[in-house]
Design an enzyme around this catalytic site. Structure first.
Site, PDB file in Angstrom:
ATOM      1  N   PHE A 142       0.813  -1.269  -0.041  1.00  0.00           N
ATOM      2  CA  PHE A 142       0.181   0.089  -0.097  1.00  0.00           C
ATOM      3  C   PHE A 142       0.904   1.124   0.073  1.00  0.00           C
ATOM      4  O   PHE A 142       0.491   2.436   0.234  1.00  0.00           O
ATOM      5  CB  PHE A 142      -1.004  -0.043   1.205  1.00  0.00           C
ATOM      6  CG  PHE A 142      -1.763  -1.184   1.345  1.00  0.00           C
ATOM      7  CD1 PHE A 142      -2.809  -1.651   0.552  1.00  0.00           C
ATOM      8  CD2 PHE A 142      -1.314  -2.302   2.127  1.00  0.00           C
ATOM      9  CE1 PHE A 142      -3.536  -2.738   0.628  1.00  0.00           C
ATOM     10  CE2 PHE A 142      -1.872  -3.450   2.173  1.00  0.00           C
ATOM     11  CZ  PHE A 142      -2.997  -3.725   1.535  1.00  0.00           C
ATOM     12  N   GLY A 145      -0.487 -10.120   9.959  1.00  0.00           N
ATOM     13  CA  GLY A 145      -1.367  -9.319   9.342  1.00  0.00           C
ATOM     14  C   GLY A 145      -1.934  -8.228  10.505  1.00  0.00           C
ATOM     15  O   GLY A 145      -2.095  -8.768  11.697  1.00  0.00           O
ATOM     16  N   HIS A 168      -2.415  -0.361  12.702  1.00  0.00           N
ATOM     17  CA  HIS A 168      -3.092   1.080  12.942  1.00  0.00           C
ATOM     18  C   HIS A 168      -3.837   1.248  13.878  1.00  0.00           C
ATOM     19  O   HIS A 168      -4.480   2.160  13.833  1.00  0.00           O
ATOM     20  CB  HIS A 168      -3.407   1.468  11.261  1.00  0.00           C
ATOM     21  CG  HIS A 168      -2.276   1.700  10.373  1.00  0.00           C
ATOM     22  ND1 HIS A 168      -1.031   1.313  10.501  1.00  0.00           N
ATOM     23  CD2 HIS A 168      -2.511   2.391   8.982  1.00  0.00           C
ATOM     24  CE1 HIS A 168      -0.470   1.715   9.598  1.00  0.00           C
ATOM     25  NE2 HIS A 168      -1.301   2.402   8.743  1.00  0.00           N
TER      26      HIS A 168
END
Length: 205
Positions: free
Chosen positions: A15, A70, A139
């Site tokens: 990303f 992840g 995040h």
């Protein structure tokens, strides 16, 4: 000017925008003359290629820290879940095999040191000064705060702290990286450098 890389960077899942990757390369090219560099959140290796290639030019090392299970948004049923990275055998996401393939294709096996664990565990007895720390891990507020608290203080004078996904407007994205960017700016430890797209940059005073 575009950075010359050993592989097609668009072939690597991730990303990171091109201008952000090029900025990481330029910062790491300077910072890796001071000390090794560290990234938090390698995923499939897109940022690792930029950072690793810069470190290799200075015969330095990049520590690539990621548990490879992840972040919250990568889990089954979440917005950024990738079925190709899901290991049905253990019922968990696993980006490490793809990450290792990226390193091999980029010829970075002798430059990048994978650290397959959590940020807090890796930092527990860390004593190596770092020329650059790039924070792009989980995040959530807890994950981002942990990454900043555990690693920002290891950046040497003149070194770089980089934080990805800075969105001052909550409508544009999650706020946890922006919150630690604000902490760095208010800390007095860092000189604020111009932001590149969503990549926040600082230099240690």
């Amino acid at each position: 000017m575009a950075v010359s890389l050993p592989i097609d960077i668009d072939s690597v899942k991730g990303f990171l925008a091109a201008d952000e990757g090029e900025a990481l390369f330029e910062m790491a090219l300077q910072a890796s003359t001071l000390a090794p560099c560290l990234e938090i959140g390698s995923y499939c290796g897109k940022s690792t290629v930029y950072l690793g290639c810069a470190c290799r030019q200075n015969n330095s090392v990049l520590y690539a820290l990621d548990h490879h299970r992840g972040s919250e948004e990568h889990q089954l049923g979440e917005q950024y879940h990738d079925p190709e990275l899901y290991d049905a055998g253990v019922k968990a996401m696993d980006s490490f095999p793809v990450f290792r393939d990226t390193l091999a294709r980029a010829g970075l096996d002798d430059t990048v040191v994978p650290l397959v664990t959590s940020s807090s565990v890796a930092s527990r007895h860390w004593a190596t000064p770092l020329g650059m720390v790039f924070i792009d891990g989980g995040h959530s507020e807890a994950a981002a705060q942990t990454d900043y608290r555990c690693w920002a203080g290891h950046v040497v004078r003149g070194g770089i702290l980089a934080i990805h996904d800075i969105f001052p407007d909550p409508a544009d994205g999650g706020q946890a990286p922006y919150h630690i960017w604000q902490l760095a700016r208010a800390s007095g430890l860092f000189e604020h450098l111009p932001t590149v797209n969503t990549l926040g940059l600082f230099r240690r005073r």
